[in-house]
Design a protein around this motif. Structure first.
Motif, mmCIF file in Angstrom:
data_model
loop_
_atom_site.group_PDB
_atom_site.id
_atom_site.type_symbol
_atom_site.label_atom_id
_atom_site.label_comp_id
_atom_site.label_asym_id
_atom_site.label_seq_id
_atom_site.Cartn_x
_atom_site.Cartn_y
_atom_site.Cartn_z
ATOM 1 N N PHE A 59 41.347 34.113 54.619
ATOM 2 C CA PHE A 59 40.311 34.737 53.805
ATOM 3 C C PHE A 59 39.270 33.702 53.362
ATOM 4 C CE2 PHE A 59 39.001 35.818 49.387
ATOM 5 C CZ PHE A 59 38.176 36.880 49.684
ATOM 6 N N LEU A 60 39.754 32.550 52.896
ATOM 7 C CA LEU A 60 38.827 31.506 52.444
ATOM 8 C C LEU A 60 37.969 30.985 53.596
ATOM 9 C CD1 LEU A 60 41.130 29.584 49.949
ATOM 10 C CD2 LEU A 60 39.267 31.168 49.419
ATOM 11 N N LYS A 61 38.550 30.898 54.775
ATOM 12 C CA LYS A 61 37.773 30.478 55.946
ATOM 13 C C LYS A 61 36.671 31.490 56.256
ATOM 14 C CE LYS A 61 41.523 27.889 58.040
ATOM 15 N NZ LYS A 61 42.557 27.889 59.074
ATOM 16 N N LYS A 62 37.001 32.782 56.115
ATOM 17 C CA LYS A 62 35.999 33.825 56.361
ATOM 18 C C LYS A 62 34.859 33.729 55.356
ATOM 19 C CE LYS A 62 39.157 37.233 58.328
ATOM 20 N NZ LYS A 62 39.784 38.547 58.081
ATOM 21 N N ILE A 63 35.213 33.489 54.092
ATOM 22 C CA ILE A 63 34.176 33.383 53.064
ATOM 23 C C ILE A 63 33.248 32.214 53.380
ATOM 24 C CG2 ILE A 63 33.746 32.790 50.644
ATOM 25 C CD1 ILE A 63 36.181 34.392 49.895
ATOM 26 N N ALA A 77 40.780 40.932 48.671
ATOM 27 C CA ALA A 77 41.082 40.579 47.287
ATOM 28 C C ALA A 77 42.271 41.382 46.779
ATOM 29 C CB ALA A 77 39.852 40.804 46.408
ATOM 30 N N LYS A 78 42.365 42.670 47.151
ATOM 31 C CA LYS A 78 43.485 43.503 46.719
ATOM 32 C C LYS A 78 44.801 42.972 47.280
ATOM 33 C CE LYS A 78 45.218 48.259 46.569
ATOM 34 N NZ LYS A 78 46.515 47.755 46.233
ATOM 35 N N VAL A 79 44.802 42.555 48.541
ATOM 36 C CA VAL A 79 46.011 41.988 49.150
ATOM 37 C C VAL A 79 46.451 40.749 48.367
ATOM 38 C CG1 VAL A 79 46.889 40.797 51.202
ATOM 39 C CG2 VAL A 79 45.572 42.895 51.460
ATOM 40 N N ILE A 80 45.496 39.914 48.021
ATOM 41 C CA ILE A 80 45.815 38.680 47.296
ATOM 42 C C ILE A 80 46.341 38.995 45.899
ATOM 43 C CG2 ILE A 80 44.799 36.591 46.287
ATOM 44 C CD1 ILE A 80 42.887 36.591 48.764
ATOM 45 N N VAL A 81 45.676 39.890 45.190
ATOM 46 C CA VAL A 81 46.110 40.259 43.837
ATOM 47 C C VAL A 81 47.505 40.867 43.874
ATOM 48 C CG1 VAL A 81 45.645 41.822 41.914
ATOM 49 C CG2 VAL A 81 43.785 40.486 42.903
ATOM 50 N N ASP A 82 47.778 41.731 44.833
ATOM 51 C CA ASP A 82 49.109 42.335 44.963
ATOM 52 C C ASP A 82 50.167 41.266 45.242
ATOM 53 O OD1 ASP A 82 47.968 44.806 44.542
ATOM 54 O OD2 ASP A 82 48.068 45.441 46.647
ATOM 55 N N ALA A 83 49.845 40.328 46.100
ATOM 56 C CA ALA A 83 50.795 39.263 46.442
ATOM 57 C C ALA A 83 51.066 38.378 45.235
ATOM 58 C CB ALA A 83 50.249 38.429 47.595
#
Length: 102
Positions: A59-63, A77-83
């Motif tokens: 994700f950070l690479k994509k950003i 962001a939802k995947v990260i928050v859930d994790a």
């Protein structure tokens, strides 16, 4: 009261020294058996969360590369928050099982 099972484990002096070094850096300096239990729990948790860490890295690479659509950004962001929520619950369970409260 929890039922426990005893077992013996043969290890090298180097392994024992590594465990002893790790446990001396813990705030409560656990016994060797407790240190090994904690390290196993951490390893299992790390194995579970490693895919999430890879997702975050991707994700950070994509950003950095730009070009993410707003919807894709929200989904990531939802995947990260859930994790992170799952990781927090797992850590709370481990600390609760160890009787460590802050």
């Amino acid at each position: 009261m929890k039922k426990t099972e005893n077992f013996n484990m043969r290890v090298s002096p180097e392994f024992t020294a590594t465990i002893d070094d790790w446990r001396r850096h813990q705030r409560d300096i656990p016994a060797r058996a407790e240190a090994i239990r904690r390290l196993v729990e951490l390893a299992l948790l790390a194995e579970e969360t490693l895919p999430v860490a890879i997702q975050v890295s991707d994700f950070l690479k994509k950003i950095e590369g730009g070009g993410l659509l707003e919807d894709a950004l929200k989904a990531e962001a939802k995947v990260i928050v859930d994790a992170i929520g799952r990781l927090e619950k797992a850590l709370q369970a481990i600390h609760g099982a160890q009787g460590l409260t802050d």
